[in-house]
Write a protein that holds these residues in place. Structure first.
Motif, short mmCIF file in Angstrom:
data_model
loop_
_atom_site.label_atom_id
_atom_site.label_comp_id
_atom_site.label_asym_id
_atom_site.label_seq_id
_atom_site.Cartn_x
_atom_site.Cartn_y
_atom_site.Cartn_z
N PHE A 41 0.83 -1.21 0.00
CA PHE A 41 0.00 0.00 0.00
C PHE A 41 0.86 1.26 0.00
O PHE A 41 0.61 2.21 -0.74
N ARG A 42 1.91 1.28 0.82
CA ARG A 42 2.78 2.46 0.87
C ARG A 42 3.47 2.69 -0.47
O ARG A 42 3.61 3.84 -0.91
N LYS A 43 3.89 1.63 -1.12
CA LYS A 43 4.54 1.79 -2.42
C LYS A 43 3.54 2.22 -3.50
O LYS A 43 3.92 2.91 -4.45
N SER A 44 2.28 1.83 -3.37
CA SER A 44 1.28 2.31 -4.33
C SER A 44 1.08 3.81 -4.19
O SER A 44 0.89 4.52 -5.18
N ARG A 45 1.14 4.32 -2.95
CA ARG A 45 1.07 5.78 -2.74
C ARG A 45 2.33 6.44 -3.29
O ARG A 45 2.29 7.55 -3.83
N ARG A 46 3.46 5.78 -3.11
CA ARG A 46 4.71 6.31 -3.66
C ARG A 46 4.64 6.39 -5.18
O ARG A 46 5.10 7.36 -5.79
N LEU A 47 4.05 5.39 -5.81
CA LEU A 47 3.91 5.40 -7.26
C LEU A 47 3.05 6.58 -7.71
O LEU A 47 3.38 7.26 -8.70
N ALA A 48 1.96 6.84 -7.00
CA ALA A 48 1.10 7.97 -7.36
C ALA A 48 1.85 9.29 -7.24
O ALA A 48 1.71 10.20 -8.09
N THR A 49 2.70 9.42 -6.21
CA THR A 49 3.49 10.64 -6.04
C THR A 49 4.48 10.83 -7.18
O THR A 49 4.62 11.92 -7.73
N LEU A 50 5.19 9.73 -7.55
CA LEU A 50 6.16 9.84 -8.63
C LEU A 50 5.48 10.13 -9.97
O LEU A 50 6.02 10.88 -10.80
N GLU A 51 4.32 9.56 -10.19
CA GLU A 51 3.61 9.84 -11.43
C GLU A 51 3.17 11.30 -11.52
O GLU A 51 3.23 11.91 -12.59
N ALA A 52 2.77 11.86 -10.37
CA ALA A 52 2.41 13.28 -10.37
C ALA A 52 3.63 14.16 -10.64
O ALA A 52 3.56 15.13 -11.41
N ARG A 53 4.76 13.81 -10.03
CA ARG A 53 5.99 14.57 -10.29
C ARG A 53 6.41 14.43 -11.75
O ARG A 53 6.89 15.40 -12.37
N HIS A 54 6.26 13.23 -12.29
CA HIS A 54 6.65 13.00 -13.67
C HIS A 54 5.78 13.82 -14.63
O HIS A 54 6.29 14.41 -15.59
N THR A 55 4.49 13.87 -14.36
CA THR A 55 3.59 14.66 -15.21
C THR A 55 3.97 16.14 -15.18
O THR A 55 4.01 16.81 -16.22
N ALA A 56 4.28 16.66 -13.97
CA ALA A 56 4.67 18.07 -13.86
C ALA A 56 6.00 18.33 -14.55
O ALA A 56 6.17 19.36 -15.24
N ALA A 57 6.97 17.40 -14.38
CA ALA A 57 8.28 17.60 -15.00
C ALA A 57 8.19 17.56 -16.53
O ALA A 57 8.81 18.37 -17.23
N VAL A 58 7.40 16.62 -17.07
CA VAL A 58 7.24 16.54 -18.52
C VAL A 58 6.54 17.78 -19.04
O VAL A 58 6.87 18.30 -20.12
N GLY A 59 5.55 18.29 -18.28
CA GLY A 59 4.89 19.53 -18.69
C GLY A 59 5.85 20.70 -18.75
O GLY A 59 5.81 21.51 -19.70
N ASP A 60 6.73 20.80 -17.74
CA ASP A 60 7.74 21.87 -17.76
C ASP A 60 8.69 21.71 -18.94
O ASP A 60 9.09 22.69 -19.58
N TRP A 61 9.08 20.46 -19.22
CA TRP A 61 10.00 20.21 -20.32
C TRP A 61 9.38 20.61 -21.66
O TRP A 61 10.02 21.26 -22.50
N GLN A 62 8.15 20.23 -21.86
CA GLN A 62 7.49 20.55 -23.13
C GLN A 62 7.24 22.04 -23.28
O GLN A 62 7.27 22.57 -24.39
N ALA A 63 7.01 22.72 -22.16
CA ALA A 63 6.77 24.16 -22.22
C ALA A 63 8.06 24.97 -22.20
O ALA A 63 8.02 26.20 -22.42
N GLY A 64 9.20 24.33 -21.94
CA GLY A 64 10.47 25.05 -21.90
C GLY A 64 10.69 25.81 -20.62
O GLY A 64 11.50 26.75 -20.59
N ARG A 65 10.01 25.39 -19.52
CA ARG A 65 10.19 26.07 -18.24
C ARG A 65 11.31 25.40 -17.46
O ARG A 65 11.35 24.17 -17.32
#
Length: 542
Positions: free
Chosen positions: A141-165
């Motif tokens: 269960f704790r690792k499933s929450r960890r996965l959700a956190t990393l996926e949220a960070r990954h989405t934000a990082a990819v958005g910054d990369w695509q936008a050039g921020r």
């Protein structure tokens, strides 16, 4: 052997393309320090504004926007200072983009590992190549929450990369966070403020070939006189003609001083940077210039005089000398270093260990050093190694990037070549094939020493495993594979011996008659052989 990954080819590492030397600015007057602080604060403010503008432009940056920024800076400084500031801004923005891409790759690796382990049943054991399921439902269960956190960070990082921020902190994010932990850092607010402001100053100038002494903004004469072209708002502080300020300090580069003098006397480009070490209260001048690309020597030439195989570890280098045929010579050597403490202390430890290593290589007369091409960018994640915190700290402590840069640069000055090899299986196969045979009552072999032999043999183009003796019982394959000396492309190298009769094993004899002798002769023929196979030496030439 089908599960082993394909090994990358060994290569001669290219030599350094740049040089940097530093000297202290001694005996500065209070007026000198006041002028330097004023220049640094003024140009630092311009650099901060320019970096902000560049970050706002993002992917919309073009040559026209660059020219507009440079024209704006020229009015409050000079054209050369504006060029140096904009170039530093572009380098800083590009570095932030590379770090952003590396962060995304790290998140990808962590997400992939978590998804794999979460897909397995709880308690399922893993293999050498892949981790198993988690040990309990609570950990799952704790690792499933960890996965959700990393996926949220990954989405934000990819958005910054695509936008050039990108997010850049002039002065350093670590020093900025230290402001909230002054007690732990042993700093007062005033001391931290002084250090923060000094890190954000900008007193640097790019060189320009064809100009007097290779630099018009910060000029250093052959006798060590330092003068600075002041920006327009600070022109009233000049003490010499043409809006220049000459410092009372004199510099003389003890290291590479002759090379530096030759460049400035020929009016070749030399870049300078002045900075303040607030901890020591000292001012320094750093000179740097580029070298022409040096053509690397062929592999066969580098291997001609043998090899020094070096295994890199968290606290030492394990080195072993090999001749051109891959035979170990002498005893193992160990060069220790301590990577605890400050960054300056760690850097000094690495330089000292490499200096001792290179001096030993020069004494034995070997012309090349074999080292693993290490890269732990995807190996440090806690998702891959789970609770093995000490192992993660171990591989994080190995100085991979800094070590390669230091070794190549220092080896080039001594005429040595550095051969980078694939690090796969060097520790495993080295311990398997070399640790025990070379261990004697007077020589203790560690796993790292054996890995140094494996690295050296791979750099020489030889297989890691050594030649072995035939099976101990007799000339048949009763004890397993016959030998490791067969060529890799021989498909019958590990097969059984052909039958000694003209019939297949277990089949009826031709014409119902035996081809060989009686049962008594059979007993004699199958008796164990008394011949003992002994390998005379580990030395060989193939």
């Amino acid at each position: 052997m089908g599960g082993l990954r394909e090994l990358a080819a060994s290569l001669v590492a290219p030599g350094p393309c740049g040089v940097a030397v530093r000297d202290r600015l001694k005996h500065l007057t209070p007026q000198d320090e006041m002028v330097l602080r004023a220049i640094g604060a003024h140009q630092g403010t311009l650099a901060s504004r320019d970096l902000k503008t560049r970050c706002v432009d993002g992917l919309e940056h073009s040559g026209d926007t660059w020219a507009a920024r440079k024209r704006e800076l020229t009015g409050v400084s000079s054209s050369r200072i504006a060029g140096a500031i904009t170039k530093a801004t572009h380098d800083q923005w590009a570095l932030a983009r590379r770090c952003q891409a590396a962060y995304i790759r790290t998140l990808d690796a962590g997400i992939k590992t978590l998804r794999h382990r979460l897909s397995l049943p709880v308690g399922e054991k893993g293999t050498k190549r892949a981790a198993g399921g988690y040990r309990s439902k609570g950990e799952w269960f704790r690792k499933s929450r960890r996965l959700a956190t990393l996926e949220a960070r990954h989405t934000a990082a990819v958005g910054d990369w695509q936008a050039g921020r990108v997010r850049v902190v002039r002065g350093g994010k670590r020093l900025l966070n230290t402001r909230h932990h002054l007690t732990d850092a042993g700093l007062t607010e005033d001391r931290w403020r002084e250090r923060w402001e000094a890190e954000r100053w900008f007193i640097a100038a790019d060189g320009e070939s064809g100009k007097r002494f290779g630099n018009e903004t910060i000029r250093v004469t052959p006798d060590g006189e330092v003068s600075i072209k002041l920006p327009v708002p600070l022109a009233h502080l000049a003490n010499t003609r043409h809006g220049r300020y000459t410092l009372t300090a004199r510099v003389g580069f003890a290291h590479r001083g002759v090379e530096w003098a030759d460049r400035i006397e020929a009016n070749r480009a030399v870049a300078y940077r002045i900075h303040l070490d607030t901890g020591r209260r000292r001012w320094y001048l750093t000179a740097s210039w580029q070298r022409p690309a040096i053509q690397t020597i062929p592999l066969e030439t580098a291997r001609a005089r043998g090899m020094i195989g070096v295994d890199t570890n968290a606290d030492h280098f394990a080195a072993y000398r090999l001749d051109q045929h891959g035979n170990p010579i002498g005893d193992p050597h160990r060069f220790d270093y301590d990577l605890s403490g400050s960054a300056g202390h760690r850097d000094a430890q690495i330089r000292h260990a490499l200096t001792r290593l290179i001096n030993w290589v020069g004494r034995v007369g070997v012309g090349a050093i074999g080292i693993e091409d290490l890269d732990f960018s995807n190996e440090k994640t806690r998702e891959k190694h789970g609770g093995r915190k000490r192992f993660r700290q171990l591989i994080s402590g190995i100085p991979t990037g800094k070590l390669k840069a230091r070794l190549v640069s220092m080896a080039a000055e001594h005429g040595l070549s550095v051969i980078a090899v694939d690090p796969a299986y060097t520790s495993l196969w080295g311990a398997q094939h070399w640790q025990k045979p070379l261990t004697t009552p007077h020589r203790k072999m560690s796993r790292h020493d054996a890995a140094g032999i494996a690295i050296g043999r791979r750099a020489l183009g030889h297989p890691i495993r050594r030649r072995t003796a035939p099976p101990p019982h007799d000339q048949s394959d009763r004890a397993g594979p016959r030998t490791a000396q067969a060529e890799p492309d021989n498909r019958r190298r590990e097969g059984t011996r052909p039958p000694t009769t003209d019939r297949p094993p277990g089949g009826p004899p031709p014409n119902g008659k035996r081809k060989r002798g009686t049962s008594a002769s059979k007993t004699v023929r199958d008796a164990p052989s008394t011949q003992q196979w002994v390998q005379d030496s580990l030395m060989h030439t193939g």
